[in-house]
Scaffold this motif. Structure first.
Motif, PDB file in Angstrom:
ATOM      1  N   UNK A 359     -10.947  40.245  20.985  1.00 55.56           N
ATOM      2  CA  UNK A 359     -10.181  39.206  20.308  1.00 55.56           C
ATOM      3  C   UNK A 359      -8.823  39.760  19.863  1.00 55.56           C
ATOM      4  N   UNK A 360      -7.821  38.892  19.718  1.00 48.56           N
ATOM      5  CA  UNK A 360      -6.516  39.373  19.219  1.00 48.56           C
ATOM      6  C   UNK A 360      -6.646  39.906  17.795  1.00 48.56           C
ATOM      7  N   UNK A 361      -5.900  40.941  17.463  1.00 42.72           N
ATOM      8  CA  UNK A 361      -5.998  41.508  16.111  1.00 42.72           C
ATOM      9  C   UNK A 361      -5.218  40.682  15.098  1.00 42.72           C
ATOM     10  N   UNK A 362      -5.558  40.858  13.850  1.00 38.51           N
ATOM     11  CA  UNK A 362      -4.792  40.274  12.752  1.00 38.51           C
ATOM     12  C   UNK A 362      -3.872  41.344  12.170  1.00 38.51           C
ATOM     13  N   UNK A 363      -2.900  40.903  11.395  1.00 37.51           N
ATOM     14  CA  UNK A 363      -1.996  41.877  10.772  1.00 37.51           C
ATOM     15  C   UNK A 363      -2.751  42.809   9.834  1.00 37.51           C
ATOM     16  N   UNK A 364      -3.756  42.260   9.169  1.00 38.12           N
ATOM     17  CA  UNK A 364      -4.524  43.101   8.247  1.00 38.12           C
ATOM     18  C   UNK A 364      -5.277  44.196   9.000  1.00 38.12           C
ATOM     19  N   UNK A 365      -5.809  43.866  10.198  1.00 34.63           N
ATOM     20  CA  UNK A 365      -6.520  44.889  10.967  1.00 34.63           C
ATOM     21  C   UNK A 365      -5.564  45.958  11.489  1.00 34.63           C
ATOM     22  N   UNK A 366      -4.342  45.557  11.867  1.00 29.44           N
ATOM     23  CA  UNK A 366      -3.356  46.546  12.310  1.00 29.44           C
ATOM     24  C   UNK A 366      -2.982  47.486  11.165  1.00 29.44           C
ATOM     25  N   UNK A 367      -2.772  46.922   9.979  1.00 31.42           N
ATOM     26  CA  UNK A 367      -2.438  47.769   8.831  1.00 31.42           C
ATOM     27  C   UNK A 367      -3.630  48.637   8.448  1.00 31.42           C
ATOM     28  N   UNK A 368      -4.837  48.100   8.628  1.00 37.20           N
ATOM     29  CA  UNK A 368      -6.039  48.858   8.309  1.00 37.20           C
ATOM     30  C   UNK A 368      -6.155  50.093   9.191  1.00 37.20           C
TER      31      UNK A 368
END
Length: 749
Positions: A359-368
């Motif tokens: 699935x496409x990532x969210x901004x929170x997952x990228x920052x995580x």
């Protein structure tokens, strides 16, 4: 005289600096390697030496076959425990690099009389290779800037959660060694381009071969390096060094990669590899162009060039068309299209879209996963644009492609992380060079503050204002503020990375844990409990049906044949399992009997609040089976009239009659007081009426009601319907109405 003495003093200092800088760099790099490996051992310390996740269990089984039966038997291994009744030619359908690496280490340790179990090697392989990844990243970043940037990049990649997520102890997946090989190949490629030595180009090709044996993501390298060469050619940067580097790399890489059984002739017959071949032909034309240019006059050369270009372009287009239309060159695969269109997989290949990491990532997952590195990436790319040497062009292309593909699939954060670490290291090292570079004695006397300007001011302000008469980077206050802020953010990054590695990525999937009210840690070992029950209490050839997520674990820990597993090579077989789960008992039983299913394994997380259970995956089972049997399985029928996905008393009749629903909620009410049953995973009440099962029966339920096993009943000896047999055994005989005669009238009241 004074000037020469000063210069000689500086030369002595510089020679001394060279003497102590090399061992200091080695010491720092060694500390980074140790930190990188040790930070990935939380799972072993807290739990035990165990294989994590799902795919690693097949890799572990394959490694055992390799060390126990030898390399030849490994390549010819037929796995009869998977995809019953089809089986799988495992040796010819896997990337053997991971297993061969573990096998070599195992043989080497036993040669040295160190009796180490293959399981421990598999568990600790990823942390060990993370240290090698740090070394490779150091050399790549050093080629871009300097040693400081290399050490920073190595430190970043050593603890970055985006890479740690796939390299903790027990994560015995292909990515455990693939990222090491990715960065090593890129580092050697940059070295080959800068030196123009065929030796480095050949080394790049050999490492590319190692990468091909280890991971299907080798296609990223296959297209990344040719794209770099193509961009350099467009920029007018053709040199003999570039020609030698790419030619030596491509020839050796192509020939060696075709020796991998699973790859075979794909490098010369699939669309994913055509770009590399096209660039190889293009660079030969460039070399021929410059060769002919030196032999003929300019006027003759222009005429010859036009004729040659027209002929070659027309011939290439015609050849590509006929080869593609005739099937010699395979078209793009569905997995390739899903990288460019995020909705393609959901519409055409739902089994790919059903995987959460696709699935496409969210901004929170990228920052995580990247924390402060994510906003240092554009800074590093900007600095690469400022210099724009060949190696900087490579990192810019890597950043663009990596960012795009990462935005399509959250799984590809893994391939973006090394680029982010390198770019962030370039940014941080440039900032440190700017604010730490000039010394007080390097500043000219004209820029020094006058005594009148500082006279009468407190000593503290004199200290802050020393170094420059104007506010700027030579000002001590500016240096302290900037460097203090950078240090603070770097400390936060280390803290964040350690916390994420420890709490989010170091928990094995087969062993869960939770914190009780008193703060103590409770372990939930239901998976291994169920697999152990299967191994001990079922025949050796008992067939187990489950959703494909658990196939590798069942074969690895329970040692029982499964219908489907994580290889997902046969969509029809997976859809058949989905159809059995989605149908009512009357329609599912013939499917179970046709495939000789003895037991059904499901995961029910409603009691514990485990969100990754089968009821939450149930919609994907419906969608995949609907793709093959749209008349029998209709997704809309599993929702309520208002379009809700309900599992309580408001659930649709089709949902309540489905086999998955009945198996999940059968007997769940017994765990709660009357009328208080609750599904913690979906936040809904349990159905007030306990689902009744007629063709299967409960065989085992784990301690925390997480893993449930059902035994498929054999056909009745007298040929009776199993539902009627069950009702008869419960004392509920079927009421038989006496047929009325034609001339008999019913009595009136």
């Amino acid at each position: 005289m004074g000037v020469s003495a000063k210069n000689s003093t500086k030369k002595v200092v510089n020679s001394h600096e060279k003497d102590w800088k090399i061992p200091l760099k080695v010491l720092i790099l060694f500390c980074i390697i140790v930190t990188s490996a040790s930070s990935r051992l939380f799972s072993v310390i807290r739990y035990e030496s165990i294989i994590h996740e799902f795919d690693p269990w097949f890799n572990f089984r394959a490694s055992k076959v390799l060390v126990e039966q030898g390399f030849y038997n490994f390549l010819n291994w037929f796995d009869e425990r998977s995809w019953y009744p089809l089986g799988r030619v495992a040796g010819g359908t896997l990337y053997p690099g991971l297993m061969v690496t573990s096998g070599i280490i195992y043989k080497a340790l036993h040669f040295l009389k160190l009796d180490v179990d293959i399981r421990d090697i598999c568990v600790l392989l990823a942390p060990a290779f993370s240290g090698l990844t740090a070394i490779a990243t150091y050399y790549l970043a050093r080629e871009l800037k300097n040693d400081a940037a290399g050490l920073l990049a190595a430190a970043f990649i050593g603890i970055a959660p985006g890479y740690t997520s796939r390299s903790v102890a027990g994560s015995y997946d292909n990515e455990a060694i693939a990222i090491t090989l990715l960065m090593s190949t890129f580092a050697l490629w940059i070295k080959a381009v800068k030196t123009g030595a065929s030796f480095w180009g050949a080394c790049t090709g050999l490492l590319y071969f190692y990468m091909v044996t280890a991971w299907g993501g080798y296609v990223f390298i296959t297209n990344m390096i040719p794209l770099h060469v193509f961009v350099l050619l467009l920029m007018g940067r053709y040199t003999s060094k570039l020609y030698i580097a790419y030619t030596s790399y491509y020839v050796i890489g192509l020939l060696s990669s075709m020796q991998v059984p699973f790859v075979g002739f794909q490098p010369v017959s699939t669309s994913e590899h055509m770009a590399a071949m096209g660039v190889f032909g293009l660079i030969q034309l460039y070399a021929f162009y410059y060769y002919v240019k030196g032999l003929v006059s300019s006027q003759q050369f222009q005429v010859l060039l036009r004729l040659a270009l027209g002929t070659l372009v027309a011939g290439a287009i015609v050849a590509l068309y006929f080869l593609s239309s005739s099937g010699v060159i395979a078209p793009w695969t569905g997995r390739f299209y899903s990288l460019w269109d995020t909705n393609y997989a959901k519409i055409h290949i739902p089994i790919i879209a059903s995987v959460s990491e696709h699935q496409p990532p969210t901004w929170s997952s990228l920052f995580f996963d990247l924390q402060l590195l994510i906003w240092l990436l554009p800074v590093g790319v900007y600095l690469c644009f400022k210099e724009l040497r060949n190696e900087h062009v490579f990192i810019i292309i890597y950043a663009v492609l990596g960012t795009y593909f990462c935005g399509v699939m959250v799984r590809l954060v893994l391939t973006l992380t090394p680029c982010v670490c390198v770019a962030a290291a370039v940014a941080i090292s440039t900032l440190l060079d700017t604010y730490l570079g000039p010394d007080a004695e390097d500043v000219t006397e004209e820029s020094a503050p006058s005594s009148k300007a500082t006279k009468g001011k407190p000593k503290l302000f004199q200290y802050f204002l020393s170094g420059s008469s104007s506010i700027g980077i030579y000002n001590m206050l500016s240096r302290i503020m900037v460097l203090g802020s950078v240090t603070y953010f770097l400390v936060l990054f280390v803290y964040h990375s350690s916390w994420v590695t420890s709490n989010a990525y170091s928990s094995p999937t087969v062993v869960l844990s939770t914190v009780l009210n008193d703060g103590s840690l409770m372990y939930i070992d239901d998976f291994r409990e169920a697999y152990d029950w299967l191994r001990r209490n079922t025949p050796n050839d008992a067939k187990v049906m489950s959703w494909w997520d658990y196939g590798y674990q069942i074969a690895g820990m329970a040692d029982r044949p499964t219908l489907v597993d994580n290889n997902t090579w046969n969509n029809t077989h997976i859809a058949t399992v989905g159809k059995a789960m989605s149908s009512n008992e009357e329609a599912a039983y013939p499917i179970l009997r046709k495939h000789d299913v003895d037991y059904i394994l499901i995961i029910y997380g409603g009691t514990l609040g485990f969100s990754s259970d089968d009821m939450n995956k149930f919609l994907w089972m419906i969608r995949i089976s609907q793709g093959l049997w749209p008349e029998d399985i209709i997704e809309r029928n599993f929702f309520t009239r208002s379009g809700e996905y309900r599992t309580d008393d408001d659930a649709s009749p089709t949902m309540r009659e489905s086999l998955m629903y009945k198996m999940s909620y059968h007997g769940a009410y017994k765990l709660f007081p009357p009328g208080q049953g609750y599904d913690r995973s979906r936040g809904q009440r349990l159905p007030s009426k306990d689902p009744q099962l007629f063709t299967i029966e409960e065989a085992f339920t784990s301690m925390h009601h997480l893993v449930r096993l059902y035994k498929v009943k054999k056909p009745d000896t007298f040929g009776r319907d199993l539902k009627q047999v069950s009702l008869f055994e419960e004392g509920k005989r079927k009421k038989i109405r006496r047929p009325t005669k034609m001339n008999e009238r019913p009595l009136r009241a």
